[in-house]
Design a protein around this motif. Structure first.
Motif, PDB file in Angstrom:
ATOM      1  N   ALA A   1     -12.087   5.140  -8.805  1.00 29.19           N
ATOM      2  CA  ALA A   1     -12.956   4.022  -9.791  1.00 29.19           C
ATOM      3  C   ALA A   1     -12.770   3.014  -9.288  1.00 29.19           C
ATOM      4  N   LYS A   2     -13.180   1.791 -10.267  1.00 37.64           N
ATOM      5  CA  LYS A   2     -13.363   0.392  -9.445  1.00 37.64           C
ATOM      6  C   LYS A   2     -12.202  -0.697  -9.735  1.00 37.64           C
ATOM      7  N   ALA A   3     -12.027  -1.211  -8.413  1.00 31.46           N
ATOM      8  CA  ALA A   3     -10.374  -1.685  -9.080  1.00 31.46           C
ATOM      9  C   ALA A   3      -9.976  -2.719 -10.182  1.00 31.46           C
ATOM     10  N   GLU A   4     -11.039  -3.349 -11.062  1.00 35.14           N
ATOM     11  CA  GLU A   4     -10.607  -4.264 -11.874  1.00 35.14           C
ATOM     12  C   GLU A   4     -10.599  -2.933 -13.144  1.00 35.14           C
ATOM     13  N   ASP A   5     -10.772  -1.338 -12.847  1.00 40.78           N
ATOM     14  CA  ASP A   5     -10.608  -0.632 -14.201  1.00 40.78           C
ATOM     15  C   ASP A   5      -9.232   0.046 -14.184  1.00 40.78           C
ATOM     16  N   GLY A   6      -8.290  -1.477 -13.524  1.00 42.45           N
ATOM     17  CA  GLY A   6      -6.543  -1.670 -13.820  1.00 42.45           C
ATOM     18  C   GLY A   6      -5.957  -0.513 -12.580  1.00 42.45           C
ATOM     19  N   VAL A   7      -6.540  -0.783 -11.144  1.00 43.97           N
ATOM     20  CA  VAL A   7      -5.120  -1.401 -10.025  1.00 43.97           C
ATOM     21  C   VAL A   7      -4.382  -1.740  -9.580  1.00 43.97           C
ATOM     22  N   ASN A   8      -3.299  -1.644  -9.571  1.00 46.17           N
ATOM     23  CA  ASN A   8      -2.088  -2.735  -9.586  1.00 46.17           C
ATOM     24  C   ASN A   8      -2.041  -2.834  -7.872  1.00 46.17           C
ATOM     25  N   GLU A   9      -1.856  -1.466  -6.894  1.00 44.32           N
ATOM     26  CA  GLU A   9      -1.256  -1.430  -5.609  1.00 44.32           C
ATOM     27  C   GLU A   9      -2.417  -0.710  -5.453  1.00 44.32           C
ATOM     28  N   ALA A  10      -3.142  -0.652  -4.367  1.00 51.69           N
ATOM     29  CA  ALA A  10      -3.764   0.288  -3.168  1.00 51.69           C
ATOM     30  C   ALA A  10      -2.969   1.601  -3.055  1.00 51.69           C
ATOM     31  N   SER A  11      -3.290   2.982  -3.509  1.00 53.40           N
ATOM     32  CA  SER A  11      -1.603   3.382  -2.995  1.00 53.40           C
ATOM     33  C   SER A  11      -2.984   5.183  -3.697  1.00 53.40           C
ATOM     34  N   VAL A  12      -2.400   5.977  -2.665  1.00 53.53           N
ATOM     35  CA  VAL A  12      -3.317   7.390  -3.248  1.00 53.53           C
ATOM     36  C   VAL A  12      -2.411   8.482  -3.162  1.00 53.53           C
ATOM     37  N   SER A  13      -2.971   9.134  -4.104  1.00 55.50           N
ATOM     38  CA  SER A  13      -1.878  10.280  -4.704  1.00 55.50           C
ATOM     39  C   SER A  13      -2.853  11.446  -4.776  1.00 55.50           C
TER      40      SER A  13
ATOM     41  N   MET B   1       1.231  -1.320   0.105  1.00 52.35           N
ATOM     42  CA  MET B   1      -0.072   0.107  -0.012  1.00 52.35           C
ATOM     43  C   MET B   1       0.917   1.461   0.076  1.00 52.35           C
ATOM     44  N   ARG B   2       0.794   2.170  -0.699  1.00 57.03           N
ATOM     45  CA  ARG B   2       1.150   3.245  -0.695  1.00 57.03           C
ATOM     46  C   ARG B   2       0.446   4.205  -0.874  1.00 57.03           C
ATOM     47  N   PHE B   3       0.858   4.904   0.312  1.00 61.64           N
ATOM     48  CA  PHE B   3      -0.098   6.350   0.777  1.00 61.64           C
ATOM     49  C   PHE B   3       0.365   7.665   0.469  1.00 61.64           C
ATOM     50  N   LEU B   4       0.375   8.743  -0.482  1.00 62.93           N
ATOM     51  CA  LEU B   4       1.081  10.037  -0.110  1.00 62.93           C
ATOM     52  C   LEU B   4       2.321   9.811  -0.306  1.00 62.93           C
ATOM     53  N   GLU B   5       3.342   8.970  -0.912  1.00 63.27           N
ATOM     54  CA  GLU B   5       4.334   9.003  -1.115  1.00 63.27           C
ATOM     55  C   GLU B   5       5.475  10.357  -1.647  1.00 63.27           C
ATOM     56  N   GLN B   6       6.725  10.382  -1.994  1.00 66.60           N
ATOM     57  CA  GLN B   6       7.418  11.845  -2.859  1.00 66.60           C
ATOM     58  C   GLN B   6       6.992  11.437  -4.518  1.00 66.60           C
ATOM     59  N   ASP B   7       6.583  10.233  -4.334  1.00 63.75           N
ATOM     60  CA  ASP B   7       6.486  10.202  -6.303  1.00 63.75           C
ATOM     61  C   ASP B   7       5.311  10.399  -6.916  1.00 63.75           C
ATOM     62  N   LEU B   8       4.302  10.798  -5.341  1.00 62.37           N
ATOM     63  CA  LEU B   8       2.552  10.238  -5.517  1.00 62.37           C
ATOM     64  C   LEU B   8       1.896  11.846  -4.714  1.00 62.37           C
ATOM     65  N   ILE B   9       3.129  12.897  -5.502  1.00 57.96           N
ATOM     66  CA  ILE B   9       2.671  14.217  -4.885  1.00 57.96           C
ATOM     67  C   ILE B   9       3.058  15.501  -5.764  1.00 57.96           C
ATOM     68  N   SER B  10       1.863  15.605  -6.652  1.00 57.19           N
ATOM     69  CA  SER B  10       2.916  16.741  -7.455  1.00 57.19           C
ATOM     70  C   SER B  10       2.136  18.400  -6.304  1.00 57.19           C
ATOM     71  N   LEU B  11       2.796  19.369  -6.537  1.00 56.27           N
ATOM     72  CA  LEU B  11       2.712  20.524  -5.933  1.00 56.27           C
ATOM     73  C   LEU B  11       2.524  21.759  -6.968  1.00 56.27           C
ATOM     74  N   ASP B  12       1.259  22.492  -6.769  1.00 50.72           N
ATOM     75  CA  ASP B  12       0.984  23.722  -7.244  1.00 50.72           C
ATOM     76  C   ASP B  12       1.030  23.315  -9.267  1.00 50.72           C
ATOM     77  N   ALA B  13       0.153  22.872  -9.368  1.00 52.80           N
ATOM     78  CA  ALA B  13       0.322  21.841 -10.487  1.00 52.80           C
ATOM     79  C   ALA B  13      -1.216  22.892 -11.467  1.00 52.80           C
ATOM     80  N   GLU B  14      -0.865  22.830 -12.723  1.00 55.15           N
ATOM     81  CA  GLU B  14      -2.149  23.581 -13.444  1.00 55.15           C
ATOM     82  C   GLU B  14      -3.058  22.524 -13.971  1.00 55.15           C
ATOM     83  N   ALA B  15      -4.048  23.415 -14.405  1.00 55.89           N
ATOM     84  CA  ALA B  15      -5.270  21.831 -14.499  1.00 55.89           C
ATOM     85  C   ALA B  15      -6.291  23.392 -14.671  1.00 55.89           C
ATOM     86  N   LYS B  16      -7.082  22.861 -16.119  1.00 59.34           N
ATOM     87  CA  LYS B  16      -7.445  24.148 -16.770  1.00 59.34           C
ATOM     88  C   LYS B  16      -9.466  23.566 -16.489  1.00 59.34           C
ATOM     89  N   ASP B  17      -9.590  22.507 -16.435  1.00 59.96           N
ATOM     90  CA  ASP B  17     -11.115  21.744 -15.559  1.00 59.96           C
ATOM     91  C   ASP B  17     -10.780  20.619 -14.365  1.00 59.96           C
TER      92      ASP B  17
END
Length: 145
Positions: free
Chosen positions: A65-77, A1-17
């Motif tokens: 989304a659902k696990a069967e939609d392509g999750v390899n390992e439990a994680s939170v980004s 299980m990976r929970f908010l590890e450094q490579d799963l974090i992005s700060l001050d990202a730009e998104a239009k929507d």
């Protein structure tokens, strides 16, 4: 299980929507090896079909989304947006903090949600996440909470 590890974090990202914000958070899971691209698209599809049901608190979204939609390992980004974007939620827009949740089982889903809810139920933690200068600051916050 990976929970908010450094490579799963992005700060001050730009998104239009909202869809771009979801994709940014999802790509962190893909780049971290915990989910496939189709999982990212499944999160976007869930948003299109069901609306902003995962905007759970003011300025906080938890796309998944659902696990069967392509999750390899439990994680939170985590993506913090430089400029908050509307997701279409009547009370909790605009969204600034986006946590993509990928769980491989319902037990993982519950465990990750419990961990995230505990973290976000403390307003001081939410404020610290809004103000963090680096991913290391987020890790330090997690270590003490």
């Amino acid at each position: 299980m990976r929970f908010l590890e450094q490579d799963l974090i992005s700060l001050d990202a730009e998104a239009k929507d909202a869809e771009e914000a979801i994709r940014l958070a999802g790509r962190l899971l893909v780049n971290g090896g915990t989910a496939d691209n189709r999982y990212v698209e499944a999160m976007v599809a869930a948003y299109r079909e069901k609306g902003p049901y995962f905007v759970l608190a003011p300025h906080i979204a938890l796309p998944h989304a659902k696990a069967e939609d392509g999750v390899n390992e439990a994680s939170v980004s985590f993506v913090r947006l430089r400029r908050p974007v509307p997701f279409g939620h009547a009370h909790n827009d605009p969204v600034e903090l986006v946590f993509a949740l990928g769980s491989s089982s319902s037990a993982d889903h519950i465990a990750l949600l419990r961990k995230l809810t505990t973290l976000l139920n403390d307003p001081a933690n939410v404020q610290a996440m809004k103000e963090a200068a680096t991913a290391g600051d987020i890790e330090a916050l997690l270590a003490k909470s």
